[in-house]
Write a protein that holds these residues in place. Sequence first.
Motif, PDB file in Angstrom:
ATOM      1  N   ALA A1162       0.830  -1.203   0.000  1.00  0.00           N
ATOM      2  CA  ALA A1162       0.000   0.000   0.000  1.00  0.00           C
ATOM      3  C   ALA A1162       0.859   1.243   0.000  1.00  0.00           C
ATOM      4  CB  ALA A1162      -0.926  -0.020   1.208  1.00  0.00           C
ATOM      5  N   ALA A1163       1.924   1.244   0.804  1.00  0.00           N
ATOM      6  CA  ALA A1163       2.811   2.407   0.859  1.00  0.00           C
ATOM      7  C   ALA A1163       3.493   2.637  -0.474  1.00  0.00           C
ATOM      8  CB  ALA A1163       3.831   2.220   1.969  1.00  0.00           C
ATOM      9  N   SER A1164       3.809   1.564  -1.167  1.00  0.00           N
ATOM     10  CA  SER A1164       4.464   1.735  -2.466  1.00  0.00           C
ATOM     11  C   SER A1164       3.565   2.481  -3.442  1.00  0.00           C
ATOM     12  CB  SER A1164       4.853   0.365  -3.041  1.00  0.00           C
ATOM     13  OG  SER A1164       3.688  -0.367  -3.443  1.00  0.00           O
ATOM     14  N   ILE A1165       2.263   2.247  -3.319  1.00  0.00           N
ATOM     15  CA  ILE A1165       1.320   2.932  -4.219  1.00  0.00           C
ATOM     16  C   ILE A1165       1.332   4.428  -3.971  1.00  0.00           C
ATOM     17  CG2 ILE A1165      -1.093   3.110  -4.903  1.00  0.00           C
ATOM     18  CD1 ILE A1165      -1.443   0.199  -4.044  1.00  0.00           C
ATOM     19  N   VAL A1166       1.267   4.805  -2.729  1.00  0.00           N
ATOM     20  CA  VAL A1166       1.163   6.225  -2.419  1.00  0.00           C
ATOM     21  C   VAL A1166       2.464   6.944  -2.720  1.00  0.00           C
ATOM     22  CG1 VAL A1166       1.841   6.090   0.018  1.00  0.00           C
ATOM     23  CG2 VAL A1166       0.249   7.851  -0.710  1.00  0.00           C
ATOM     24  N   PHE A1167       3.611   6.290  -2.517  1.00  0.00           N
ATOM     25  CA  PHE A1167       4.868   6.968  -2.823  1.00  0.00           C
ATOM     26  C   PHE A1167       5.138   6.985  -4.323  1.00  0.00           C
ATOM     27  CE2 PHE A1167       5.685   6.145   1.700  1.00  0.00           C
ATOM     28  CZ  PHE A1167       6.060   7.433   2.077  1.00  0.00           C
ATOM     29  N   ARG A1168       4.607   6.021  -5.018  1.00  0.00           N
ATOM     30  CA  ARG A1168       4.715   6.072  -6.473  1.00  0.00           C
ATOM     31  C   ARG A1168       3.938   7.274  -6.995  1.00  0.00           C
ATOM     32  NH1 ARG A1168       1.941   1.629  -8.234  1.00  0.00           N
ATOM     33  NH2 ARG A1168       3.658   0.289  -7.524  1.00  0.00           N
ATOM     34  N   SER A1169       2.776   7.540  -6.360  1.00  0.00           N
ATOM     35  CA  SER A1169       2.000   8.700  -6.787  1.00  0.00           C
ATOM     36  C   SER A1169       2.694  10.009  -6.459  1.00  0.00           C
ATOM     37  CB  SER A1169       0.618   8.678  -6.121  1.00  0.00           C
ATOM     38  OG  SER A1169       0.737   8.867  -4.724  1.00  0.00           O
ATOM     39  N   GLN A1170       3.670   9.945  -5.541  1.00  0.00           N
ATOM     40  CA  GLN A1170       4.454  11.130  -5.190  1.00  0.00           C
ATOM     41  C   GLN A1170       5.755  11.208  -5.974  1.00  0.00           C
ATOM     42  OE1 GLN A1170       3.337  13.514  -3.022  1.00  0.00           O
ATOM     43  NE2 GLN A1170       1.426  12.315  -3.013  1.00  0.00           N
ATOM     44  N   ASN A1171       5.851  10.374  -6.986  1.00  0.00           N
ATOM     45  CA  ASN A1171       7.026  10.344  -7.852  1.00  0.00           C
ATOM     46  C   ASN A1171       8.289   9.916  -7.115  1.00  0.00           C
ATOM     47  OD1 ASN A1171       5.562  11.207 -10.146  1.00  0.00           O
ATOM     48  ND2 ASN A1171       5.749  13.347  -9.471  1.00  0.00           N
ATOM     49  N   GLU A1172       8.134   9.148  -6.061  1.00  0.00           N
ATOM     50  CA  GLU A1172       9.288   8.547  -5.381  1.00  0.00           C
ATOM     51  C   GLU A1172       9.372   7.085  -5.815  1.00  0.00           C
ATOM     52  OE1 GLU A1172       9.868   9.435  -1.232  1.00  0.00           O
ATOM     53  OE2 GLU A1172       8.455  11.100  -1.325  1.00  0.00           O
ATOM     54  N   SER A1173       9.677   6.907  -7.048  1.00  0.00           N
ATOM     55  CA  SER A1173       9.628   5.570  -7.636  1.00  0.00           C
ATOM     56  C   SER A1173      10.650   4.626  -7.023  1.00  0.00           C
ATOM     57  CB  SER A1173       9.828   5.662  -9.146  1.00  0.00           C
ATOM     58  OG  SER A1173      11.042   6.335  -9.457  1.00  0.00           O
ATOM     59  N   GLU A1174      11.813   5.127  -6.712  1.00  0.00           N
ATOM     60  CA  GLU A1174      12.854   4.251  -6.147  1.00  0.00           C
ATOM     61  C   GLU A1174      12.422   3.722  -4.791  1.00  0.00           C
ATOM     62  OE1 GLU A1174      17.578   4.421  -4.838  1.00  0.00           O
ATOM     63  OE2 GLU A1174      16.688   6.056  -6.006  1.00  0.00           O
ATOM     64  N   TYR A1175      11.947   4.622  -3.967  1.00  0.00           N
ATOM     65  CA  TYR A1175      11.491   4.193  -2.648  1.00  0.00           C
ATOM     66  C   TYR A1175      10.257   3.301  -2.776  1.00  0.00           C
ATOM     67  CZ  TYR A1175      10.021   4.540   2.254  1.00  0.00           C
ATOM     68  OH  TYR A1175       9.651   4.243   3.549  1.00  0.00           O
ATOM     69  N   ALA A1176       9.389   3.624  -3.699  1.00  0.00           N
ATOM     70  CA  ALA A1176       8.198   2.811  -3.907  1.00  0.00           C
ATOM     71  C   ALA A1176       8.572   1.411  -4.361  1.00  0.00           C
ATOM     72  CB  ALA A1176       7.285   3.481  -4.925  1.00  0.00           C
ATOM     73  N   ALA A1177       9.567   1.313  -5.265  1.00  0.00           N
ATOM     74  CA  ALA A1177       9.991  -0.002  -5.728  1.00  0.00           C
ATOM     75  C   ALA A1177      10.594  -0.819  -4.590  1.00  0.00           C
ATOM     76  CB  ALA A1177      10.998   0.161  -6.855  1.00  0.00           C
ATOM     77  N   ARG A1178      11.358  -0.160  -3.759  1.00  0.00           N
ATOM     78  CA  ARG A1178      11.938  -0.856  -2.598  1.00  0.00           C
ATOM     79  C   ARG A1178      10.838  -1.394  -1.696  1.00  0.00           C
ATOM     80  NH1 ARG A1178      15.250   2.228   2.163  1.00  0.00           N
ATOM     81  NH2 ARG A1178      15.638   0.387   3.507  1.00  0.00           N
ATOM     82  N   LEU A1179       9.836  -0.595  -1.485  1.00  0.00           N
ATOM     83  CA  LEU A1179       8.720  -1.045  -0.645  1.00  0.00           C
ATOM     84  C   LEU A1179       7.993  -2.220  -1.282  1.00  0.00           C
ATOM     85  CD1 LEU A1179       7.210   2.436   0.375  1.00  0.00           C
ATOM     86  CD2 LEU A1179       8.466   0.858   1.873  1.00  0.00           C
ATOM     87  N   LEU A1180       7.771  -2.151  -2.578  1.00  0.00           N
ATOM     88  CA  LEU A1180       7.053  -3.217  -3.256  1.00  0.00           C
ATOM     89  C   LEU A1180       7.851  -4.518  -3.246  1.00  0.00           C
ATOM     90  CD1 LEU A1180       4.555  -4.076  -4.815  1.00  0.00           C
ATOM     91  CD2 LEU A1180       5.654  -3.237  -6.906  1.00  0.00           C
ATOM     92  N   ASP A1181       9.148  -4.378  -3.462  1.00  0.00           N
ATOM     93  CA  ASP A1181       9.984  -5.577  -3.431  1.00  0.00           C
ATOM     94  C   ASP A1181       9.936  -6.231  -2.062  1.00  0.00           C
ATOM     95  OD1 ASP A1181      10.671  -5.130  -6.018  1.00  0.00           O
ATOM     96  OD2 ASP A1181      12.597  -4.159  -5.566  1.00  0.00           O
ATOM     97  N   LYS A1182      10.013  -5.408  -1.052  1.00  0.00           N
ATOM     98  CA  LYS A1182       9.977  -5.964   0.293  1.00  0.00           C
ATOM     99  C   LYS A1182       8.609  -6.581   0.577  1.00  0.00           C
ATOM    100  CE  LYS A1182      12.256  -6.639   4.122  1.00  0.00           C
ATOM    101  NZ  LYS A1182      13.543  -7.391   4.147  1.00  0.00           N
ATOM    102  N   ALA A1183       7.590  -5.970   0.061  1.00  0.00           N
ATOM    103  CA  ALA A1183       6.248  -6.504   0.251  1.00  0.00           C
ATOM    104  C   ALA A1183       6.123  -7.878  -0.375  1.00  0.00           C
ATOM    105  CB  ALA A1183       5.216  -5.549  -0.337  1.00  0.00           C
ATOM    106  N   GLN A1184       6.629  -8.017  -1.565  1.00  0.00           N
ATOM    107  CA  GLN A1184       6.569  -9.317  -2.224  1.00  0.00           C
ATOM    108  C   GLN A1184       7.398 -10.359  -1.482  1.00  0.00           C
ATOM    109  OE1 GLN A1184       7.899  -7.904  -6.070  1.00  0.00           O
ATOM    110  NE2 GLN A1184       5.796  -7.867  -6.886  1.00  0.00           N
ATOM    111  N   GLU A1185       8.518  -9.912  -0.937  1.00  0.00           N
ATOM    112  CA  GLU A1185       9.376 -10.822  -0.171  1.00  0.00           C
ATOM    113  C   GLU A1185       8.673 -11.310   1.078  1.00  0.00           C
ATOM    114  OE1 GLU A1185      13.084 -10.064   2.786  1.00  0.00           O
ATOM    115  OE2 GLU A1185      13.402  -9.349   0.733  1.00  0.00           O
ATOM    116  N   VAL A1186       8.095 -10.400   1.808  1.00  0.00           N
ATOM    117  CA  VAL A1186       7.399 -10.776   3.045  1.00  0.00           C
ATOM    118  C   VAL A1186       6.169 -11.607   2.724  1.00  0.00           C
ATOM    119  CG1 VAL A1186       6.216  -9.879   5.082  1.00  0.00           C
ATOM    120  CG2 VAL A1186       8.282  -8.746   4.240  1.00  0.00           C
TER     121      VAL A1186
END
Length: 1473
Positions: A1162-1186
């Motif tokens: 969920a956090a990756s979505i909101v940060f992607r909308s804020q154009n923080e793609s790198e941080y959003a990708a990190r969050l998404l990767d971690k989400a998939q890992e967990v």
Amino acid sequence: MLAALTSLRQKDAPAEAEAAPAAEKGSATLTSHPVASLAPPGADHKGKGPMAGSTSVATSPSSSTIGPPSSVSTRGEGTDRHLRRMTQDLVDILETMSGGAPPQQQQQQLRPPKGLPRRADLAVAERGDSVATMADLEAGRAGEGGGGGEDGAVVPVLHVRRLTATLVDILRHVSHSPAASQLHHRGNRAEQAGTTEITPQSESAGLLECGSESSFDDKLSLRSAATASSGGAATHALLRAAFVKDEYRGDDVKPFYADQVLVTAASRQAHDLEEAADKAAAAGPDAGETEALPIPHRLQKQRAINWWGLFVLLFFLAAFIFYVWARAAHTLGLGPMLWYGALVLAIEVLGGLAMLPYALCLTVRVTNNSVPPPDDKGLVHTLLAYHLRVVVPCYKEPLEVIEKTVLAALGAPIPTGCSRTVYLLDDGRDIEKKKFIHGLGLAEAVYISGRKRAKGEMNGKSCNINNAVRQIYPEGRAIPLTEVVCVFDADQVPNADFFLKTVPLLDGGQDVGMVLSPQTFYNLNAEGDIFNHANVHFWDYTQPGYDALGLISCTGTNFLLRAKAFQQAGWFPEWTLTEDFALGIELKKLSWQCRYVSEYLAVGEAPEEVRNCFQQRSRWSKGHFQVFFSGHNPIFARGLSPLMRWMYGSVILSYFSAFTSTPLLMLVPMITVWLGAFPIVINQWAAISITIYYAATLLVMYYTRATAHLKSMWFSSVANSILWFAFLKAMYRATLGRWIAGKITFKVTAKGLQRIADLPLRDVWVSACFFIASLVCLIFGLVHFFRGPLDTPLAISLIFMVYNLIPQFLLLQYTVYRKPLVFNAICKLAMLLSTAVLILGVVLVWLLYPRSYNYQQALSQTMFFFDTQREGYLPLSNPVSWRGNAFVADYNTSATLAAATPNASFGDLGFGFGSEFGSDPFGSMQGGGFLGRRLFQADPFAASAGGLDPFASAAGSDPFASTAGSGPSAAGSGGGSADPFAGGSSGSGSDPFAAGSTGGGTDPFAAGSAGDPFAPSSDGSGGASDSLAAAAEAALGVAWDLGGGWFSGMSGGNIKATSPIAFTTTLLVWALMSFNTGFGAAGQAAAALDSVRWGSDYLLKVHQAVPGTNDSLLVTRVGDIDTEMLLWYRPEEQALPRPAFAVNTDTGGSDLGGSVAASLAAASIVFRSQNESEYAARLLDKAQEVYAFARSVEGRFSEGDFNLTLLYNTSTFYDDLAWAAGWLYKATKQDSYLSDVYDYYVKYLADESQVAGFKYVYDWDNVFWPMNLLLAQETGRSTFKDQSELFLKNWICAGNVANYTQRGRSYNPWSASLGATANAAAMSLMYADLAEVESASLAREYRCWALSQVRYMLGDAGRSLLVGYGKNPPKRTQDRAAACPEPPEVCNRVTGLLSPDPDTHVLEGALVYGSGKSDAFEDQRGADSNRVGIENNAGLAAALAGVAQLDDGLWEVCLQDYGIFRTSAICGTYLTV
């Protein structure tokens, strides 16, 4: 004599000229039969033979016409043709004479001229017109010839007219009688014998049988005519036949110009009469006009401004304008009930407009409305010699009522030089009233009756008066200004000074057409006048204003009316029941003026019986509506100024206002109780405008110049509340009822004994129904109020329901029992109660009105709370001034595999604490069951920049330090401050675990020590895999960075649990997505995003793979359960690294992993909308890992970390996996995740729904229901929508899973915290956006329910439950950082948890746990209700953001649904009591 009178009109005719001397010589003799000396045809009927005539009246003279001719007997000579010709000629002659009597000279008093002989004829002259009889005429003759002599007296013209009028009646009957032919033959035989023969009884009896045109009354009168006699037997019999209705007929009415000094032979002869007749015939249309006279200054109308009244008007006008504006602009946001609010406002405007003219009347007054004082002799003079025509109309009023009025009108003094005649206008043909008038023996008293009432006559009083004045003032005659008509109702008895104080005001100008005086009543009970008979506000305040403004408001009685003005107005209008009101309009249109005497100069009789009161007011209101709904409507009338149109229109408008506002005022509270609909948005604007407008209204209503008038003013409002239905029926009868129920007729108000009328059931049944209905509604409303939320419209409605009950109760009490002693006391109490209730209603608007809570401020404070719960290195921009870096050692801590079994001593203290109070909180039990296996070792403990050892002996830092015997671990009998961990009795402070110390042996936690529970042992008691620990230590070689995050709060204190952090972060993200506008409006979008980042940064750390294995660890918590629950200390003072506990694939953790994965996705979505793609990708990767870790475990984390179940005991995990898959689908749009959702969804329903699904809870443990909403948002499928609606229904509809406190908070017994309610409210707001596409009303219901719950937390509970916000918020929370005292004072359980003082630092924005299932909140720090935590605030933040973007005034719309009987699109139709 007859010839002489004939010559007055036909003096040029030869036949008539010859007849005059014959009369002077006495050739005509007065006989007992008026037609006995008629000559045969061809001579006498032409006037050549001797003729004489007289009349005989039994009790009074009769008028010249009495309706259809009746049958009489006559005697004549010749054929019937000759008789009819003769009689017809005589009728023509005499009618000409009787109609052409010359006007006499004006007189000031009725007295004979100087020198008139004092003989019997003077009695006739003085008596005047109506009581002259045959005996009077005979007594007036002198000498043998009856005239011309020196001592003789000429019969006055008045009596000649009466004589000729009588002859005309007789001859009309003779000429038209069907029995004349029968009597003709008898007359011939009788004439041959030289006699006149009329058979008295046989002839009259025969007449009863002849002629079909004779009515039943005519025949009955013929039978009773035998008693009417004066004269001979033949005349007696003839009169019985002729005057068929004599006893019901009134006196002859002489015209106004006949009221002059009677002329006798001593002063004037017959030729003088002829000259007077000539002058009268030659008089022009302006004859009788009085020359204009200068008006004395003292009588000119002088006006003055009433400054207090002007202030009242201006204040009311300003308040009215402001009220209408405020109501229209700020209190009509009622949604679908807008029409209801607009209707009520329109009626309020109507009432205000109706009150404005009254307020205007208070601003100006006439200063000289009293007459000049008497002269030195006590006489009152007038400029003109007025003749007062006092008319007293009556119908069936008792004689005892009439007598008082007539005698007072005759006996009251009049100004010098004026004269008076009193006319009793009897429409009831009461012989007793006739006898009364004639018994007075006064020429000034005239009895008028016998008027034929037209079929369907509208206004009997108008017709009665008009019948009289038309006789007094014949058409074609100019009326002088000295002629004045005075009207008294039958019961209005004038005071002795009535004429002296009213007549002189006519001298105020020739345009003064009316002089009015107020009315009062002898039987008035001023202390119990619920029908407002006194009408003080009208007589003492309105009418003086009308007088000053120039408006003519005739009131029907006790007034003088200049006859000329009366005639120009067309007399009294006969087309309306309120002839007085209509007459005033007509006079004003003709530019006549009015003067008002503000002194009570007449006393009447007020109706007392309920039936009579209602009948009277109904008649008045019908008449006004007749005026309004006719071509005479004053609003559109020509000749009236705009001010006059408005003033006259407002009189009628007041009736409209009464019958609309009164029932509405009674219905609105009942509608509110049962249906919840209230027509006003009760907000601050409403409170201000209502207060100002009501104050202005009361100021106008109760503005008085005497405190004694206050009660009468109150009775005015009571009367409107009682009589409104009569007004409503009156309007119906004046409009539609004219065609449905028939024509309106005049109904006289009963007087005297007639007041005892029918039972008033038809008048009081409406009030009785409203009283009963209001009473029932009041009872149910009180129950609903005290068992429900604090609803301001309901509270106000209950107050006004009491107010509305008072007038209805008074009417019922008056109907049943109205003895003054008891009833007056009841009225006094009722007045005090209604005043108190009215004031209380306005006060409640201020005290209880649903305040427009500042949701944006509340949201700001809520986001502030998340900043207060941060731990680790705080940012430089940290807004919390009283917080510092805390638990920095968590950046370098140890991770321990959590134990799946509890400590052996778990719960020994009742808290789940360790076995000994003073044991090392970071120690481990032998066998390692409690803390489990340490996997990631932190750096050795050292006092570094990270903080201080909380157990160091520095002053104020050791929670176990004891002073003067205080503290739970005081050591030694001397009460010293020995450290419980110090070795030896000397208290030297040496480390008991130091090597070689006196206190003991080696450190039990030293490497290789036998006391180290985590050391490798041959017995395998280490609990977890030794190879796992070894692999972890060998691979990482460093500590686990678990710094950051939030305190979990609640009962866990400073513990940092992963589950609530993940739950909070996810909900904040969801709120940002759904209610971004609300966050932006509050200026909290950046703060919310920062909080999401703070939570996400920590969640990125909680999962790590174990190198060299396929295993991974997921941190469940940082901090020991017993330690954090037991100890109270400042977070900034903890420098030791706290142990971290984790689960792996062997011990479970699917639920926790799913929650973390969902949060990161969920956090990756909101940060992607804020154009923080790198941080959003990190969050998404971690989400998939967990998520992958969670899927591989399929177990609950509470199974791996049993001790955490004391705070966070999980029950399911399939819902968490589906929750994670749903968010990953939202973040990636990969169908595989959606497939996982369906898979886990089905598994949940099959395996876990029976465990948790029935709870309908949304919290860190149960996410099945929000998962349905998420999927409904993403897929739009009806399955997910239905499940979402089912969840909300169980929260919204009472009687399902959730229920309500008395003040309206919905709670779920499975999760009774305010946080759980806030979570459900947030979901309701989110789903409303979906539902709005299909149904706006359904969406409104969801929003209204969520709004009600948020408002409850902000203050509708009676106090705020959000710390630092609103009214009386909580001040004692279980937050260590906020509650601990300021350094250097020690913070422990005594100074923190057990302290009764408020928090040292205000924990702004913290939502307390709440009182569970009740509204009773006690602000005590030790109570569970005062727990706070991030999980409790997450839902509130989302809900506040949701309501912050709702339309203003939505809550007022929502209140329209809060009633006993409800129809809901969600819950259906149901009762709430």
